[in-house]
Design an enzyme around this catalytic site. Sequence first.
Site, mmCIF file in Angstrom:
data_model
loop_
_atom_site.group_PDB
_atom_site.id
_atom_site.type_symbol
_atom_site.label_atom_id
_atom_site.label_comp_id
_atom_site.label_asym_id
_atom_site.label_seq_id
_atom_site.Cartn_x
_atom_site.Cartn_y
_atom_site.Cartn_z
ATOM 1 N N MET A 22 -1.755 0.426 -5.641
ATOM 2 C CA MET A 22 -1.130 -0.256 -4.518
ATOM 3 C C MET A 22 0.244 -0.757 -4.947
ATOM 4 O O MET A 22 0.461 -1.047 -6.122
ATOM 5 C CB MET A 22 -2.004 -1.420 -4.062
ATOM 6 C CG MET A 22 -3.328 -0.915 -3.511
ATOM 7 S SD MET A 22 -4.200 -2.118 -2.541
ATOM 8 C CE MET A 22 -3.167 -2.250 -1.097
ATOM 9 N N GLU A 93 -2.312 7.507 3.324
ATOM 10 C CA GLU A 93 -3.601 6.834 3.071
ATOM 11 C C GLU A 93 -4.731 7.862 2.976
ATOM 12 O O GLU A 93 -5.818 7.678 3.515
ATOM 13 C CB GLU A 93 -3.915 5.831 4.200
ATOM 14 C CG GLU A 93 -2.854 4.766 4.407
ATOM 15 C CD GLU A 93 -2.955 3.582 3.445
ATOM 16 O OE1 GLU A 93 -3.733 3.666 2.470
ATOM 17 O OE2 GLU A 93 -2.235 2.599 3.665
#
Length: 204
Positions: A22, A93
């Site tokens: 992330m 994603e």
Amino acid sequence: MFLEPNFKGQRSGWIEVICGSMFSGKTEELIRRLKRARIANQKVEIFKPQLDKRYDEKKVVSHDANSIKAIPIEHSSILLELTENISVVGIDEAQFFDEQLPEICQALALKGKRIIVAGLDMDFRGRPFGPMPALLAVAEYITKVHAICPHCGNLATHSYRLTEEDDTVLLGEKDRYEPRCRTCYHMGNILNFHVKKQTDKAKT
Ligand code: ZN
């Protein structure tokens, strides 16, 4: 930095994967490549899994708000219909997509399309995430991007979860995750384990 290959006369397309933890800039890199493809007059479309509702429903929004509109889809198989007239297919994603995504991406690449997939390579437990390992295996080009570990300043490869929630799919931002290097990630887990043991002991 990744530069677009220019294979004159190549019959098939190819798959690129952008992976990392992330806050490592995966989406920014995806957007950079798609914008360049647009400048080259190629038809570009971006897709993301339906479940990512952190931001605007119709946008891939990276953390620096450099955004491009994206289409939320429920299952990867629908990509076969939706990309009929598109030459560059962006997928964001990707870790949240179904297990069929690598197969679909390969079918699209065979049709001559360029596929650019961005996703988390590991979940917060440090395990390969969803269809990402299979995508990395079949891709022609792989770029691993890194964040910076705020504890020691080294390259961060892991996504450390700051909260106690246990679900693998937990959407969130800086209040829930922190990029960490391998050592600081494991130190955090060990520390957490001992704190948990102590509080459990105190309860009994
Ligand atoms: Zn560190």
